[in-house]
Scaffold this motif. Structure first.
Motif, PDB file in Angstrom:
ATOM      1  N   MET A   1       0.853  -1.172   0.000  1.00 17.74           N
ATOM      2  CA  MET A   1       0.000   0.000   0.000  1.00 17.74           C
ATOM      3  C   MET A   1       0.902   1.239   0.000  1.00 17.74           C
ATOM      4  O   MET A   1       1.869   1.301   0.754  1.00 17.74           O
ATOM      5  CB  MET A   1      -0.912  -0.030   1.239  1.00 17.74           C
ATOM      6  N   ILE A   2       0.567   2.202  -0.826  1.00 23.75           N
ATOM      7  CA  ILE A   2       1.391   3.401  -0.930  1.00 23.75           C
ATOM      8  C   ILE A   2       0.795   4.533  -0.078  1.00 23.75           C
ATOM      9  O   ILE A   2      -0.355   4.453   0.361  1.00 23.75           O
ATOM     10  CB  ILE A   2       1.585   3.826  -2.401  1.00 23.75           C
ATOM     11  N   PHE A   3       1.586   5.582   0.115  1.00 29.02           N
ATOM     12  CA  PHE A   3       1.223   6.665   1.027  1.00 29.02           C
ATOM     13  C   PHE A   3      -0.173   7.253   0.770  1.00 29.02           C
ATOM     14  O   PHE A   3      -0.959   7.402   1.715  1.00 29.02           O
ATOM     15  CB  PHE A   3       2.309   7.753   0.999  1.00 29.02           C
ATOM     16  N   PRO A   4      -0.534   7.587  -0.472  1.00 30.41           N
ATOM     17  CA  PRO A   4      -1.883   8.139  -0.689  1.00 30.41           C
ATOM     18  C   PRO A   4      -2.999   7.169  -0.294  1.00 30.41           C
ATOM     19  O   PRO A   4      -4.047   7.596   0.195  1.00 30.41           O
ATOM     20  CB  PRO A   4      -1.922   8.436  -2.192  1.00 30.41           C
ATOM     21  N   ASP A   5      -2.785   5.880  -0.490  1.00 24.21           N
ATOM     22  CA  ASP A   5      -3.791   4.883  -0.104  1.00 24.21           C
ATOM     23  C   ASP A   5      -3.941   4.817   1.416  1.00 24.21           C
ATOM     24  O   ASP A   5      -5.062   4.739   1.937  1.00 24.21           O
ATOM     25  CB  ASP A   5      -3.403   3.497  -0.635  1.00 24.21           C
ATOM     26  N   ILE A   6      -2.821   4.832   2.106  1.00 23.11           N
ATOM     27  CA  ILE A   6      -2.846   4.815   3.577  1.00 23.11           C
ATOM     28  C   ILE A   6      -3.536   6.074   4.096  1.00 23.11           C
ATOM     29  O   ILE A   6      -4.388   6.014   4.985  1.00 23.11           O
ATOM     30  CB  ILE A   6      -1.426   4.683   4.154  1.00 23.11           C
ATOM     31  N   THR A   7      -3.195   7.221   3.507  1.00 24.61           N
ATOM     32  CA  THR A   7      -3.795   8.494   3.904  1.00 24.61           C
ATOM     33  C   THR A   7      -5.308   8.459   3.723  1.00 24.61           C
ATOM     34  O   THR A   7      -6.065   8.854   4.621  1.00 24.61           O
ATOM     35  CB  THR A   7      -3.191   9.655   3.094  1.00 24.61           C
ATOM     36  N   ALA A   8      -5.763   7.998   2.578  1.00 27.30           N
ATOM     37  CA  ALA A   8      -7.205   7.937   2.293  1.00 27.30           C
ATOM     38  C   ALA A   8      -7.925   7.016   3.277  1.00 27.30           C
ATOM     39  O   ALA A   8      -9.008   7.348   3.770  1.00 27.30           O
ATOM     40  CB  ALA A   8      -7.436   7.477   0.858  1.00 27.30           C
ATOM     41  N   LEU A   9      -7.327   5.887   3.566  1.00 26.96           N
ATOM     42  CA  LEU A   9      -7.925   4.941   4.503  1.00 26.96           C
ATOM     43  C   LEU A   9      -8.043   5.553   5.903  1.00 26.96           C
ATOM     44  O   LEU A   9      -9.081   5.460   6.548  1.00 26.96           O
ATOM     45  CB  LEU A   9      -7.093   3.659   4.543  1.00 26.96           C
ATOM     46  N   LEU A  10      -6.976   6.213   6.368  1.00 23.62           N
ATOM     47  CA  LEU A  10      -6.998   6.816   7.703  1.00 23.62           C
ATOM     48  C   LEU A  10      -7.930   8.020   7.780  1.00 23.62           C
ATOM     49  O   LEU A  10      -8.568   8.258   8.812  1.00 23.62           O
ATOM     50  CB  LEU A  10      -5.581   7.214   8.124  1.00 23.62           C
ATOM     51  N   ALA A  11      -8.009   8.798   6.699  1.00 21.20           N
ATOM     52  CA  ALA A  11      -8.850  10.007   6.695  1.00 21.20           C
ATOM     53  C   ALA A  11     -10.336   9.683   6.838  1.00 21.20           C
ATOM     54  O   ALA A  11     -11.118  10.550   7.224  1.00 21.20           O
ATOM     55  CB  ALA A  11      -8.598  10.802   5.420  1.00 21.20           C
ATOM     56  N   GLN A  12     -10.732   8.437   6.562  1.00 20.75           N
ATOM     57  CA  GLN A  12     -12.124   8.038   6.749  1.00 20.75           C
ATOM     58  C   GLN A  12     -12.506   7.970   8.227  1.00 20.75           C
ATOM     59  O   GLN A  12     -13.674   8.095   8.570  1.00 20.75           O
ATOM     60  CB  GLN A  12     -12.368   6.671   6.110  1.00 20.75           C
ATOM     61  N   ARG A  13     -11.499   7.779   9.115  1.00 16.05           N
ATOM     62  CA  ARG A  13     -11.768   7.587  10.540  1.00 16.05           C
ATOM     63  C   ARG A  13     -11.136   8.630  11.448  1.00 16.05           C
ATOM     64  O   ARG A  13     -11.595   8.818  12.567  1.00 16.05           O
ATOM     65  CB  ARG A  13     -11.225   6.231  10.991  1.00 16.05           C
ATOM     66  N   PHE A  14     -10.035   9.242  10.996  1.00 14.01           N
ATOM     67  CA  PHE A  14      -9.235  10.091  11.877  1.00 14.01           C
ATOM     68  C   PHE A  14      -8.935  11.433  11.216  1.00 14.01           C
ATOM     69  O   PHE A  14      -9.039  11.569  10.000  1.00 14.01           O
ATOM     70  CB  PHE A  14      -7.913   9.384  12.230  1.00 14.01           C
ATOM     71  N   THR A  15      -8.534  12.385  12.054  1.00 13.86           N
ATOM     72  CA  THR A  15      -8.109  13.688  11.562  1.00 13.86           C
ATOM     73  C   THR A  15      -6.624  13.607  11.241  1.00 13.86           C
ATOM     74  O   THR A  15      -5.784  13.626  12.140  1.00 13.86           O
ATOM     75  CB  THR A  15      -8.360  14.768  12.637  1.00 13.86           C
ATOM     76  N   VAL A  16      -6.305  13.486   9.981  1.00 13.37           N
ATOM     77  CA  VAL A  16      -4.910  13.416   9.534  1.00 13.37           C
ATOM     78  C   VAL A  16      -4.722  14.394   8.378  1.00 13.37           C
ATOM     79  O   VAL A  16      -5.658  14.675   7.631  1.00 13.37           O
ATOM     80  CB  VAL A  16      -4.495  11.992   9.081  1.00 13.37           C
ATOM     81  N   THR A  17      -3.519  14.908   8.269  1.00 19.38           N
ATOM     82  CA  THR A  17      -3.159  15.780   7.156  1.00 19.38           C
ATOM     83  C   THR A  17      -1.887  15.239   6.528  1.00 19.38           C
ATOM     84  O   THR A  17      -0.897  15.022   7.230  1.00 19.38           O
ATOM     85  CB  THR A  17      -2.925  17.224   7.646  1.00 19.38           C
ATOM     86  N   ALA A  18      -1.929  15.026   5.239  1.00 20.25           N
ATOM     87  CA  ALA A  18      -0.752  14.517   4.523  1.00 20.25           C
ATOM     88  C   ALA A  18       0.168  15.676   4.167  1.00 20.25           C
ATOM     89  O   ALA A  18      -0.287  16.720   3.697  1.00 20.25           O
ATOM     90  CB  ALA A  18      -1.187  13.786   3.263  1.00 20.25           C
ATOM     91  N   VAL A  19       1.456  15.469   4.414  1.00 17.26           N
ATOM     92  CA  VAL A  19       2.481  16.438   4.014  1.00 17.26           C
ATOM     93  C   VAL A  19       3.425  15.687   3.084  1.00 17.26           C
ATOM     94  O   VAL A  19       4.129  14.774   3.507  1.00 17.26           O
ATOM     95  CB  VAL A  19       3.231  17.013   5.238  1.00 17.26           C
ATOM     96  N   GLU A  20       3.401  16.087   1.817  1.00 18.41           N
ATOM     97  CA  GLU A  20       4.230  15.421   0.820  1.00 18.41           C
ATOM     98  C   GLU A  20       5.264  16.388   0.271  1.00 18.41           C
ATOM     99  O   GLU A  20       5.130  17.595   0.406  1.00 18.41           O
ATOM    100  CB  GLU A  20       3.365  14.879  -0.312  1.00 18.41           C
TER     101      GLU A  20
END
Length: 172
Positions: A1-20
């Motif tokens: 699983m790549i970073f955008p996939d992990i980010t999308a999965l976590l954003a469904q449940r948690f408050t996360v912000t991706a910094v790329e």
């Protein structure tokens, strides 16, 4: 699983912000969600982050007014990595708070411990406590790990001033 996939999965449940675009992409997380988010990262079979490889802490200084705790996670079976970053306000240490117990009680920021999620967090968090002065709440044994128990202050803080002597021995 790549970073955008992990980010999308976590954003469904948690408050996360991706910094790329940095050396390594990372997610910023909220302190109140940290333990639940990490339990999800470890337990969800699509992710299975079974290794907390490193916990480190940074003091951004009095001018910036923040401190950071950075977590590096690895899923050994899936071969993917993830960095989490938690930013917290940096309390101002007063001149009156000179002894370690008073400093610990008054000016140390609190971050939830991940020792209940990954056992490796135990010593990593103790090191961050010892050197940077971040208290990890619900840690099973939060005490100094590198410095003597009667050491005053936290040497990796930007405003740390080393004492001239320690038990009669010159420190400089």
């Amino acid at each position: 699983m790549i970073f955008p996939d992990i980010t999308a999965l976590l954003a469904q449940r948690f408050t996360v912000t991706a910094v790329e675009g940095a050396f390594q992409s990372y997610l910023t997380v909220e302190a109140g969600e940290l333990v639940a988010l990490c339990q999800f990262l470890r337990n969800d079979e699509r992710l299975f982050f079974d290794l907390l490889a490193c916990v480190t802490a940074i003091d951004n200084g009095v001018e910036v007014g923040t401190m950071e705790v950075i977590y590096n996670l690895t899923s050994i079976p899936y071969g993917h990595d993830l960095m989490l970053k938690l930013t917290i306000p940096r309390p101002v240490q007063t001149q009156q708070a000179l002894d370690l117990e008073e400093v610990s009680a008054v000016v140390l920021p609190d971050v939830p411990s991940l020792a209940s999620v990954w056992r490796t967090a135990d010593w990593h968090e103790r090191e961050a406590f010892d050197l940077v002065g971040i208290r990890f709440t619900n840690h099973p044994d939060l005490r100094r790990i590198l410095l003597p128990t009667d050491w005053t202050g936290h040497p990796l803080r930007r405003d740390y001033q080393e004492a001239e002597r320690y038990h009669g021995i010159s420190t400089k």
